[in-house]
Motif scaffolding. Structure first.
Motif, PDB file in Angstrom:
ATOM      1  N   ALA A  72      69.405  56.444  26.725  1.00  0.00           N
ATOM      2  CA  ALA A  72      68.794  55.302  27.398  1.00  0.00           C
ATOM      3  C   ALA A  72      69.096  53.999  26.659  1.00  0.00           C
ATOM      4  N   VAL A  73      69.226  54.069  25.337  1.00  0.00           N
ATOM      5  CA  VAL A  73      69.519  52.877  24.546  1.00  0.00           C
ATOM      6  C   VAL A  73      70.818  52.228  25.015  1.00  0.00           C
ATOM      7  N   ARG A  90      76.906  49.708  39.945  1.00  0.00           N
ATOM      8  CA  ARG A  90      76.494  50.753  40.877  1.00  0.00           C
ATOM      9  C   ARG A  90      76.930  52.134  40.385  1.00  0.00           C
ATOM     10  N   ALA A  91      78.149  52.222  39.851  1.00  0.00           N
ATOM     11  CA  ALA A  91      78.633  53.507  39.322  1.00  0.00           C
ATOM     12  C   ALA A  91      77.808  53.937  38.111  1.00  0.00           C
ATOM     13  N   MET A  92      77.457  52.978  37.248  1.00  0.00           N
ATOM     14  CA  MET A  92      76.620  53.296  36.091  1.00  0.00           C
ATOM     15  C   MET A  92      75.256  53.803  36.528  1.00  0.00           C
ATOM     16  N   ALA A  93      74.699  53.195  37.578  1.00  0.00           N
ATOM     17  CA  ALA A  93      73.407  53.650  38.096  1.00  0.00           C
ATOM     18  C   ALA A  93      73.514  55.059  38.665  1.00  0.00           C
ATOM     19  N   HIS A  94      74.616  55.313  39.365  1.00  0.00           N
ATOM     20  CA  HIS A  94      74.873  56.644  39.939  1.00  0.00           C
ATOM     21  C   HIS A  94      74.899  57.700  38.826  1.00  0.00           C
ATOM     22  N   GLN A 118      66.861  50.227  37.206  1.00  0.00           N
ATOM     23  CA  GLN A 118      67.083  48.905  36.627  1.00  0.00           C
ATOM     24  C   GLN A 118      68.537  48.460  36.801  1.00  0.00           C
ATOM     25  N   ILE A 119      69.469  49.387  36.579  1.00  0.00           N
ATOM     26  CA  ILE A 119      70.889  49.039  36.714  1.00  0.00           C
ATOM     27  C   ILE A 119      71.233  48.784  38.177  1.00  0.00           C
ATOM     28  N   ALA A 120      70.701  49.612  39.081  1.00  0.00           N
ATOM     29  CA  ALA A 120      70.963  49.416  40.509  1.00  0.00           C
ATOM     30  C   ALA A 120      70.402  48.079  40.984  1.00  0.00           C
ATOM     31  N   GLN A 121      69.233  47.706  40.482  1.00  0.00           N
ATOM     32  CA  GLN A 121      68.667  46.407  40.851  1.00  0.00           C
ATOM     33  C   GLN A 121      69.565  45.275  40.356  1.00  0.00           C
ATOM     34  N   ALA A 122      70.142  45.444  39.163  1.00  0.00           N
ATOM     35  CA  ALA A 122      71.075  44.434  38.667  1.00  0.00           C
ATOM     36  C   ALA A 122      72.321  44.364  39.541  1.00  0.00           C
ATOM     37  N   THR A 144      68.145  55.276  43.969  1.00  0.00           N
ATOM     38  CA  THR A 144      67.357  55.106  42.739  1.00  0.00           C
ATOM     39  C   THR A 144      65.899  54.805  43.066  1.00  0.00           C
ATOM     40  N   LEU A 145      65.658  54.084  44.148  1.00  0.00           N
ATOM     41  CA  LEU A 145      64.273  53.837  44.573  1.00  0.00           C
ATOM     42  C   LEU A 145      63.590  55.148  44.960  1.00  0.00           C
TER      43      LEU A 145
END
Length: 463
Positions: free
Chosen positions: A129-130, A262-266, A279-283, A308-309
């Motif tokens: 997570a860091v 988006r790929a990072m959120a996935h 958080q990443i998807a919102q960004a 993610t939601l």
């Protein structure tokens, strides 16, 4: 007990040509830039600190990372705490520091010139997570500014060079879609390390070409990250995505930055980091990353945001996000110019992501319907993606009690895998298949025994 002198750190300081005082000054510059007063511990040091560290005293907190960042800048290559004779930091600020590393340093460290210890670190790193902490908006603004002093030396870079990178990116991406991320990624990384690195350090004929080359390079780094993610090399994938975002930010292409986020959120969602994924998807849908995107791009960003939601229990918001994604894709038509990059998102992809969202919301019946739509509308060129979708569909069918229906779906997965797909994600669907079939093995259902034996044989051959 006497301390053991840190010879690794001493050698790096000698290579940089730094006295203890110069090392402390370089450290303090990086600390001032990076910490912004948020962290006070180790925010400023003197030459005595450097002397003690060389003598064997172990620095605490974020200090090893700040010093290594300063050394990386001076030596023009990435220096890790391990390189400097320190233990790896576990401070949350490390995520912020990672964004400060110049992407050209990271590219130069790919592929070759890496000793055995570093190679083990890169391939066996920890996804945490860091490492998912994103920089603030001031970072994005600073990255998008043109360089104050364009390079006077280096290769002359023209629009044809940009097209070359784009053509190779498309070829590697199509291979990934057909064969999976386990085939060809080393070639991608070698091209990034050599040719692309030279282009990015070159003399651009104009500012438009500079931005286009950074965007094209960002997408190729993204493809490398996606291939690593698909083959379950998750720490490597995150590092490639990190590099891709930096390159995209330097290009000033906000929608491309959103595409990579988006790929990072996935990936984060697949690995169970639900809050971080949200958080990443919102960004990814923030500001110009969404507003400046084409309808097709917005649909992709939006549907992963919806997933993610849903994974975080925000059901009404997830449903609204799904509707927006469907509306966005409906607005995409031939008259709208899509970006000049690899972009496969269409009805099949929307259906796949919608199905995953509905599955996570507990609506298995509608999820299966969307998985079927994805399978029906996807072309034959996307065999790896096809196998993953079928794997998810079988798992959703068996969750509804449709054992024989799930076995028929999973048979298609094995058919595809045995034709030469090299994908950790697809392989995981076979592992999951056997786990979900376990309660049914003793019930005498012929198709279950046949499929389970075939799956076990396949896994024995590829492990």
């Amino acid at each position: 007990m006497a301390r053991e002198r840190n010879d690794r750190l001493a050698a790096l300081l000698l290579e940089a040509g730094w006295s203890r005082a110069k090392a402390a000054a370089a450290y303090n510059r990086v600390a001032a830039e990076t910490l912004n007063g948020v962290v006070r511990e180790n925010s400023k040091i003197g030459r005595s600190h450097v002397s003690m560290w060389v003598g064997g005293t172990k620095p605490t907190g974020i200090a090893p990372d700040i010093l290594c960042q300063a050394l990386s800048r001076s030596l023009k290559r990435e220096i890790t705490p391990q390189d400097a004779g320190f233990a790896a930091s576990t401070s949350p600020v490390q995520g912020v520091l990672d964004w400060r590393v110049d992407p050209l340093i990271t590219l130069n460290d790919l592929g070759s010139g890496v000793d055995a210890d570093r190679r083990r670190l890169l391939t066996g790193g920890v996804y945490s997570a860091v490492a998912l902490i994103l920089p603030d908006e001031t970072w994005w603004d600073a990255m998008a500014r043109p360089p104050a002093e364009p390079p006077l030396k280096g290769k002359r870079v023209v629009r044809g060079d940009v097209e070359t990178v784009r053509e190779l990116t498309l070829a590697f991406s199509r291979m990934d879609q057909r064969r999976g991320g386990g085939h060809g990624r080393r070639a991608v990384d070698e091209y990034l390390r050599s040719e692309v690195h030279d282009f990015l350090r070159g003399r651009f004929v104009d500012e438009e070409t500079r931005r286009a080359m950074f965007a094209a390079s960002a997408e190729l780094a993204y493809v490398s990250g996606w291939m690593a993610f698909d083959n379950s090399h998750h720490a490597v994938a995150l590092q490639r995505f990190n590099t891709a975002v930096k390159l995209a930010a330097r290009s000033g292409d906000a929608p491309l930055s959103g595409h990579i986020l988006r790929a990072m959120a996935h990936q984060a969602l697949d690995l169970g980091f639900r809050a971080e994924a949200l958080q990443i998807a919102q960004a990814s849908v923030h500001g110009e990353r969404y507003a400046a995107a084409t309808p097709r791009e917005r649909a992709l960003l939006g549907v992963v945001h919806a997933r993610t939601l849903a994974a975080n229990g925000h059901k009404p918001e997830a449903a609204q996000a799904l509707l927006r994604a469907e509306d966005d894709l409906a607005k995409a038509h031939d008259g709208i110019k899509e970006p000049d990059r690899t972009f496969f998102f269409g009805e099949a992809s929307l259906a796949h992501e919608t199905a995953c969202t509905l599955r996570d919301l507990g609506d298995h019946k509608r999820a299966v319907k969307e998985f079927r739509r994805s399978v029906r509308t996807r072309g034959a060129a996307f065999r790896r993606t096809h196998a993953v979708t079928l794997g998810y569909m079988g798992a959703t069918q068996i969750a509804q009690g449709g054992v024989e229906e799930a076995c028929a779906t999973w048979t298609s997965v094995l058919d595809a895998m045995e034709e030469g797909i090299y994908s950790g994600r697809a392989r995981q669907r076979v592992v999951e298949m056997r786990q979900l079939l376990s309660p049914y093995r003793k019930r005498g259902i012929p198709v279950v025994g046949t499929l389970d034996a075939r799956a076990a044989s396949y896994l024995a051959q590829v492990d």
